[in-house]
Design an enzyme around this catalytic site. Structure first.
Site, PDB file in Angstrom:
ATOM      1  CE1 TYR A 239      -3.037  -3.019   0.626  1.00  0.00           C
ATOM      2  CE2 TYR A 239      -3.488  -2.216   2.819  1.00  0.00           C
ATOM      3  CZ  TYR A 239      -3.701  -3.130   1.825  1.00  0.00           C
ATOM      4  OH  TYR A 239      -4.589  -4.152   2.038  1.00  0.00           O
TER       5      TYR A 239
ATOM      6  CE  LYS B 258      -8.311   5.556   0.536  1.00  0.00           C
ATOM      7  NZ  LYS B 258      -8.820   6.343  -0.622  1.00  0.00           N
TER       8      LYS B 258
ATOM      9  CG  LEU C 130     -17.067   1.910   3.324  1.00  0.00           C
ATOM     10  CD1 LEU C 130     -16.533   3.342   3.420  1.00  0.00           C
ATOM     11  CD2 LEU C 130     -18.322   1.757   4.176  1.00  0.00           C
TER      12      LEU C 130
ATOM     13  CG  ASN D  81     -16.667   6.181   6.904  1.00  0.00           C
ATOM     14  OD1 ASN D  81     -17.779   6.515   6.488  1.00  0.00           O
ATOM     15  ND2 ASN D  81     -15.626   6.018   6.097  1.00  0.00           N
TER      16      ASN D  81
HETATM   17  N1  LIG Z   1      -6.262  -7.985   2.670  1.00  0.00           N
HETATM   18  C1  LIG Z   1      -6.523  -7.590   1.455  1.00  0.00           C
HETATM   19  O1  LIG Z   1      -6.231  -8.288   0.456  1.00  0.00           O
HETATM   20  C2  LIG Z   1      -7.212  -6.267   1.244  1.00  0.00           C
HETATM   21  C3  LIG Z   1      -7.777  -5.972  -0.007  1.00  0.00           C
HETATM   22  C4  LIG Z   1      -8.440  -4.754  -0.143  1.00  0.00           C
HETATM   23  C5  LIG Z   1      -8.516  -3.868   0.936  1.00  0.00           C
HETATM   24  N2  LIG Z   1      -7.934  -4.180   2.130  1.00  0.00           N
HETATM   25  C6  LIG Z   1      -7.978  -3.254   3.289  1.00  0.00           C
HETATM   26  O2  LIG Z   1      -9.320  -2.824   3.512  1.00  0.00           O
HETATM   27  C7  LIG Z   1      -9.370  -1.406   3.427  1.00  0.00           C
HETATM   28  C8  LIG Z   1     -10.719  -0.940   2.929  1.00  0.00           C
HETATM   29  O3  LIG Z   1     -11.020  -1.426   1.638  1.00  0.00           O
HETATM   30  P1  LIG Z   1     -10.943  -0.510   0.311  1.00  0.00           P
HETATM   31  O4  LIG Z   1      -9.950   0.572   0.480  1.00  0.00           O
HETATM   32  O5  LIG Z   1     -10.787  -1.476  -0.812  1.00  0.00           O
HETATM   33  O6  LIG Z   1     -12.398   0.088   0.141  1.00  0.00           O
HETATM   34  P2  LIG Z   1     -13.593   0.672   1.030  1.00  0.00           P
HETATM   35  O7  LIG Z   1     -13.159   0.979   2.383  1.00  0.00           O
HETATM   36  O8  LIG Z   1     -14.745  -0.244   0.820  1.00  0.00           O
HETATM   37  O9  LIG Z   1     -13.945   2.003   0.228  1.00  0.00           O
HETATM   38  C9  LIG Z   1     -13.072   3.093   0.141  1.00  0.00           C
HETATM   39  C10 LIG Z   1     -13.720   4.115  -0.781  1.00  0.00           C
HETATM   40  O10 LIG Z   1     -14.931   4.585  -0.171  1.00  0.00           O
HETATM   41  C11 LIG Z   1     -14.886   5.997  -0.089  1.00  0.00           C
HETATM   42  N3  LIG Z   1     -15.564   6.404   1.150  1.00  0.00           N
HETATM   43  C12 LIG Z   1     -15.130   6.221   2.411  1.00  0.00           C
HETATM   44  N4  LIG Z   1     -16.019   6.711   3.286  1.00  0.00           N
HETATM   45  C13 LIG Z   1     -17.037   7.225   2.567  1.00  0.00           C
HETATM   46  C14 LIG Z   1     -18.235   7.893   2.902  1.00  0.00           C
HETATM   47  N5  LIG Z   1     -18.579   8.083   4.182  1.00  0.00           N
HETATM   48  N6  LIG Z   1     -19.067   8.303   1.893  1.00  0.00           N
HETATM   49  C15 LIG Z   1     -18.726   8.073   0.592  1.00  0.00           C
HETATM   50  N7  LIG Z   1     -17.595   7.452   0.207  1.00  0.00           N
HETATM   51  C16 LIG Z   1     -16.747   7.021   1.198  1.00  0.00           C
HETATM   52  C17 LIG Z   1     -13.436   6.370  -0.049  1.00  0.00           C
HETATM   53  O11 LIG Z   1     -13.277   7.709  -0.498  1.00  0.00           O
HETATM   54  P3  LIG Z   1     -12.113   8.702   0.034  1.00  0.00           P
HETATM   55  O12 LIG Z   1     -10.873   7.881   0.189  1.00  0.00           O
HETATM   56  O13 LIG Z   1     -12.034   9.724  -1.041  1.00  0.00           O
HETATM   57  O14 LIG Z   1     -12.553   9.306   1.342  1.00  0.00           O
HETATM   58  C18 LIG Z   1     -12.859   5.336  -1.021  1.00  0.00           C
HETATM   59  O15 LIG Z   1     -13.066   5.752  -2.348  1.00  0.00           O
HETATM   60  C19 LIG Z   1      -8.197  -1.067   2.509  1.00  0.00           C
HETATM   61  O16 LIG Z   1      -7.874   0.305   2.536  1.00  0.00           O
HETATM   62  C20 LIG Z   1      -7.155  -1.992   3.055  1.00  0.00           C
HETATM   63  O17 LIG Z   1      -6.630  -1.476   4.277  1.00  0.00           O
HETATM   64  C21 LIG Z   1      -7.303  -5.376   2.303  1.00  0.00           C
END
Ligand SMILES: NC(=O)c1ccc[n+]([C@@H]2O[C@H](COP(=O)([O-])OP(=O)(O)OC[C@H]3O[C@@H](n4cnc5c(N)ncnc54)[C@H](OP(=O)(O)O)[C@@H]3O)[C@@H](O)[C@H]2O)c1
Length: 267
Positions: free
Chosen positions: A50, A225, A185, A235
């Site tokens: 990351y 995230k 999300l 959040n």
């Molecule tokens: N272990 C693995 O293989 C793996 C894989 C994927 C992810 N992860 C972990 O899980 C975390 C979360 O997953 P993710 O980053 O894929 O996606 P997520 O948390 O489902 O979504 C992040 C997206 O949602 C937006 N967002 C956040 N809060 C919001 C709100 N209140 N209203 C509207 N939009 C909102 C963010 O925008 P902004 O950023 O512009 O605020 C970003 O575009 C990752 O960051 C990582 O740490 C782990």
């Protein structure tokens, strides 16, 4: 429940009920993590790929929150020597232990038994308080245990009302493994879904808040995230309401095995 609430791992250690994801925070990492800690986030999820480890390290060093009250989750990669990589990642994070060290994903041709024994050694030596896996099927977890490994404390997988598995949840509960929900999300792709929006408006909450709260009430641990401050604030503002049993069931029923990343990693 409040932002300081915890779930118990099978080792007896407490883990915060939600955390901050840091994938794609990149150059904003330090500022965003500092803001999150100020708002009451206590768990930060990262991985070497990351690029957020150095920024997290700086944020913890400069911020006013004690390392002991921050829960750090990091991951080793399939090509890593797990023990050496753990040391390296801890250096980047400017800390001498991780609260939880995970295998990021199983290698293509094994369940990662070698990585697991490296992580068990890292735990014995105090480099990680707990160890777990990510993107593992139930069969891959069983293979680790069959090979003489200890029970993972956590399986971190993609998880939302739109994509989840009762069988995986039942398995984790039976084994005492805590399920961490990544992309909770849906990477913002399903936030305008009509049924979700309808439930959110009845509680005077937003779609992301409902998605996070659905996890909290199931005992699964979401890692949303957010780069933007108002998203970070929104959040974590999920501790002043409860979703009814009926609405929880309606959210469960949204399941279509949806994956924002392509396919659910555990099926
Ligand atoms: N272990 C693995 O293989 C793996 C894989 C994927 C992810 N992860 C972990 O899980 C975390 C979360 O997953 P993710 O980053 O894929 O996606 P997520 O948390 O489902 O979504 C992040 C997206 O949602 C937006 N967002 C956040 N809060 C919001 C709100 N209140 N209203 C509207 N939009 C909102 C963010 O925008 P902004 O950023 O512009 O605020 C970003 O575009 C990752 O960051 C990582 O740490 C782990």
């Amino acid at each position: 429940m409040n932002p300081n609430a915890t779930v118990a791992l099978h080792t007896g250690h407490p883990m915060p009920v939600m955390g901050l994801g840091t994938w794609q925070l990149t150059k904003d990492t330090e500022e965003t993590v500092q803001a999150a800690l100020g708002l009451g986030y206590r768990m930060i999820d990262t991985s070497s790929d990351y690029g957020s480890q150095p920024g997290i390290g700086e944020a913890i060093k400069r911020g006013g929150t004690d390392r002991s009250s921050i829960y750090l989750v990091a991951k080793v990669e399939e090509m890593d020597d797990a023990y050496d990589a753990t040391r390296r990642y801890l250096d980047e994070l400017q800390t001498d232990y991780a609260d939880l060290m995970l295998i990021h994903r199983p290698p293509p041709t094994s369940a990662g038994e070698q990585l697991w024994s490296g992580l068990m050694r890292a735990k014995q030596d105090g480099l990680a308080r707990d160890i777990g896996v990510s993107n593992y099927t139930t069969g891959q977890i069983e293979a680790l245990i069959d090979a003489g490994g200890e029970m993972p404390a956590v399986n971190q997988i993609e998880w939302s009302p739109f994509g989840h598995s009762q069988a995986m949840l039942d398995y984790c509960r039976k084994r005492g493994i805590v399920l961490q929900a990544y992309s909770p999300l849906t990477r913002a792709r399903r936030l305008t879904d009509d049924a979700l929006a309808g439930i959110a408006s009845r509680y005077g909450k937003t779609a992301p808040q409902i998605l996070i709260r659905w996890n909290l009430q199931r005992g699964t641990v979401p890692l949303p995230k957010a780069n933007q401050k108002h998203h970070l604030e929104e959040n974590i503002d999920v501790f002043d309401f409860a979703i009814s049993d009926e609405d929880m069931a309606s959210l469960d029923a949204l399941n279509e095995r949806y994956s924002a990343l392509g396919s659910l990693p555990y099926e």
